[in-house]
Write an enzyme that holds these catalytic residues in place. Structure first.
Site, short mmCIF file in Angstrom:
data_model
loop_
_atom_site.label_atom_id
_atom_site.label_comp_id
_atom_site.label_asym_id
_atom_site.label_seq_id
_atom_site.Cartn_x
_atom_site.Cartn_y
_atom_site.Cartn_z
N GLU A 207 47.43 125.48 73.07
CA GLU A 207 48.06 124.94 71.85
C GLU A 207 49.34 124.27 72.30
O GLU A 207 50.34 124.95 72.55
CB GLU A 207 48.33 126.08 70.85
N CYS A 241 55.60 122.72 66.04
CA CYS A 241 54.67 121.86 66.79
C CYS A 241 54.08 120.80 65.88
O CYS A 241 53.70 119.73 66.31
CB CYS A 241 53.57 122.70 67.41
P1 NAD Z 1 57.29 125.90 77.21
O1 NAD Z 1 56.05 125.24 77.67
O2 NAD Z 1 58.55 125.57 77.89
O3 NAD Z 1 57.14 127.49 77.32
C1 NAD Z 1 56.02 128.18 76.80
C2 NAD Z 1 55.78 129.44 77.60
O4 NAD Z 1 55.50 129.10 78.95
C3 NAD Z 1 56.97 130.40 77.61
O5 NAD Z 1 56.49 131.71 77.41
C4 NAD Z 1 57.57 130.23 78.99
O6 NAD Z 1 58.10 131.41 79.51
C5 NAD Z 1 56.37 129.81 79.83
N1 NAD Z 1 56.75 128.89 80.91
C6 NAD Z 1 57.74 127.95 80.90
N2 NAD Z 1 57.78 127.28 82.07
C7 NAD Z 1 56.80 127.81 82.84
C8 NAD Z 1 56.34 127.53 84.16
N3 NAD Z 1 56.90 126.60 84.92
N4 NAD Z 1 55.31 128.26 84.63
C9 NAD Z 1 54.72 129.21 83.86
N5 NAD Z 1 55.13 129.51 82.61
C10 NAD Z 1 56.15 128.83 82.11
O7 NAD Z 1 57.37 125.62 75.64
P2 NAD Z 1 58.51 126.02 74.62
O8 NAD Z 1 59.70 125.17 74.89
O9 NAD Z 1 58.67 127.49 74.55
O10 NAD Z 1 57.83 125.59 73.25
C11 NAD Z 1 57.93 124.33 72.71
C12 NAD Z 1 56.65 123.53 72.92
O11 NAD Z 1 55.55 124.24 72.41
C13 NAD Z 1 56.69 122.24 72.15
O12 NAD Z 1 56.15 121.23 72.93
C14 NAD Z 1 55.83 122.53 70.94
O13 NAD Z 1 55.27 121.39 70.34
C15 NAD Z 1 54.80 123.42 71.54
N6 NAD Z 1 54.16 124.22 70.52
C16 NAD Z 1 52.85 124.03 70.24
C17 NAD Z 1 52.24 124.76 69.21
C18 NAD Z 1 50.80 124.56 68.82
O14 NAD Z 1 50.30 125.35 68.04
N7 NAD Z 1 50.12 123.56 69.33
C19 NAD Z 1 53.00 125.67 68.49
C20 NAD Z 1 54.34 125.81 68.81
C21 NAD Z 1 54.91 125.10 69.83
#
Ligand code: NAD
Length: 462
Positions: A207, A241
């Site tokens: 997602e 999102c």
């Molecule tokens: P992110 O990708 O930075 O982090 C998400 C998760 O991944 C966190 O738990 C984090 O600890 C982990 N993570 C971060 N960097 C990593 C790496 N290098 N290796 C492994 N794991 C890692 O996202 P965010 O900033 O927490 O969330 C915002 C994003 O999520 C936005 O792009 C938003 O649109 C998206 N989002 C999508 C949905 C959906 O339903 N499609 C819902 C909410 C948010």
């Protein structure tokens, strides 16, 4: 970690998650725990980004409550096997599929709805009979701690455990074999997760982010469009999102739309939005600086103020934005609304087809037929006509992205399906056997096929 995953796998394989009554009990317990600890959870999220108690209950906890009730009501129905036609060569037999849990699941959450985005997939996973390791986002650290304390002191770790940590810990987790991974987050990290999952051939649901366009057609109900757009864009401080990311407005209605949006910002957040309890803050200084940098003073037509100490950015509208501007290069994910003007709808739609695939495409239009056509033609995870954001909370429909915005879907029954493998079972009795099946194959075999089955010989095998 290895020990925890091993203990979850042993627990799963012992069959203890199979009984529907046990799954219902687990979900009831989760419901009760969340309900009793609402204030603790709200206090933690307030520390993270000043989300009020009202908003915590409204958009962090009410969806998980609803999902628990829906799963409890429907779990027996969703778990039933489905019957299929059996082809002639297998006759007599019965053909069915039966949903079975994958096993040990990993749910990785994002910070923008730290409870809701973690708990909704967890509920689907537990309802489907899996064990779960939840890794919430370290960025909303207070909410992550609160969730970990609550879950880890109330559930057996071999069934449900919250593992806290950032990218490093997540990468360590991802080295291990899971049977299903459900990830919510950015497209960039989604790629990392999918790559790691491929090592173990673990199925994933992703997602991901969405630079969701809004098209405002000249024939729409403009007052209503402005009202809904203003609410949706600045809801959760622009960090959903499904947030309307940027707005394409027809040149004939541009000025009126700006006037209406300004009116609505004041109506919703008051003269000084900084004082409104309905407007959370940016999560940290990195996101604050990123979003602030999008505000080009000469393009501001509403808002434009900020306070670095308070991580506050006023709901802001930018006019005259061009596709090459910095704000158009990534997801805005903050309270800034860029307006782009167009004159030819068909030209705009053709150009949108070549952009990275958004999570949702929004259209405000008086011509529903044409709006539906555009939604069908332009690639996107989902579409919404004459409103924004709220398709996410219709849990009766599957929700998910496409291409850059993700793969797979969840919510309600779709969530149960995302965490289930549909096992096909062909059940044949022993009292009949087709002699034609066995070699040696002679010309007579073929003649029998032809005479018995005629032209339908292909159907015999297929
Ligand atoms: P992110 O990708 O930075 O982090 C998400 C998760 O991944 C966190 O738990 C984090 O600890 C982990 N993570 C971060 N960097 C990593 C790496 N290098 N290796 C492994 N794991 C890692 O996202 P965010 O900033 O927490 O969330 C915002 C994003 O999520 C936005 O792009 C938003 O649109 C998206 N989002 C999508 C949905 C959906 O339903 N499609 C819902 C909410 C948010």
């Amino acid at each position: 970690m290895k020990e925890l995953i091993k203990s979850q796998r042993t627990y799963f394989l012992s069959g203890k998650t199979r009984a529907i009554s046990g799954r219902i009990e687990t979900l009831r317990k989760l419901h009760e725990l969340l309900l009793q600890n609402e204030q603790i959870l709200a206090d933690a999220i307030y520390k993270d980004f000043k989300k009020s108690f009202y908003l915590t209950v409204e958009n962090e906890l009410s969806l998980p409550y609803g999902e628990i009730n829906r799963a409890i009501r429907n779990m027996r129905k969703w778990s039933r096997s489905s019957q299929f036609r059996t082809n002639l060569v297998n006759f007599p037999a019965s053909s069915r599929t039966i949903p079975v849990p994958y096993g040990v699941s990993l749910v990785i959450g994002a910070w923008n709805y730290p409870y809701m985005l973690s708990l909704v997939p967890v509920i689907s996973s537990l309802a489907a009979g899996n064990t779960v390791i939840l890794k919430p986002s370290e960025i909303s650290s207070n909410s992550s701690h609160a969730l970990a304390r609550l879950i880890n002191s109330n559930f057996p770790p071999e069934l449900f455990f919250v593992q806290e940590g950032g990218p490093e810990e997540t990468m360590e987790l991802l080295k291990e074999k899971f049977d299903k991974i459900f990830f919510t987050g950015s497209t960039r990290v989604g790629r990392i997760v999918m790559k790691a999952a491929s090592e173990h051939l673990t199925p994933v649901t992703l997602e991901l982010g969405g630079k969701n366009p809004v098209i405002v057609m000249p024939d729409c109900n403009l007052k209503m469009a402005a009202k809904r757009l203003t609410w949706g864009k600045f809801h959760n401080n622009g960090t959903s999102c499904v947030s309307p990311d940027h707005v394409y407005v027809h040149e004939d209605i541009r000025e009126e739309l700006i006037r209406e949006i300004k009116k609505n910002i004041t109506a919703i957040y008051g003269k000084d939005p900084k004082l409104s309890p309905m407007l959370p803050r940016m999560i940290n200084s990195i996101h604050f600086e990123r979003v602030k940098s999008y505000i080009e003073t000469d393009k501001v037509v509403a808002g434009g103020q900020w306070d670095r100490e308070d991580l506050y950015i006023e709901p802001t509208v930018l006019d005259g934005v061009e596709p090459g501007d910095p704000i158009m290069q990534s997801e805005v994910f903050g309270p800034v609304m860029p307006l782009l003007t167009y004159s030819d709808p068909e030209q705009l739609i053709e150009s949108l087809k070549f952009n990275p695939t958004p999570l949702v495409l929004y259209i405000f239009s008086g011509n529903i037929r044409s709006a539906k056509r555009i939604i069908r033609e332009v690639p996107s995870g989902g579409g919404m006509i004459n409103d924004v954001v709220l398709l996410f909370i219709n849990m009766n429909t599957p929700f998910g992205g496409l291409g850059e915005s993700g793969m797979g879907s969840y919510h309600g029954k779709a969530g149960f399906e995302a965490f289930s493998h549909y096992k096909t079972i062909l059940n044949k009795p022993s009292w009949f056997e087709l002699f034609l099946k066995y070699p040696p194959y002679r010309p007579i075999n073929l003649r029998i096929f032809r005479s018995v089955l005629g032209k339908s010989i292909r159907n015999f095998w297929h």
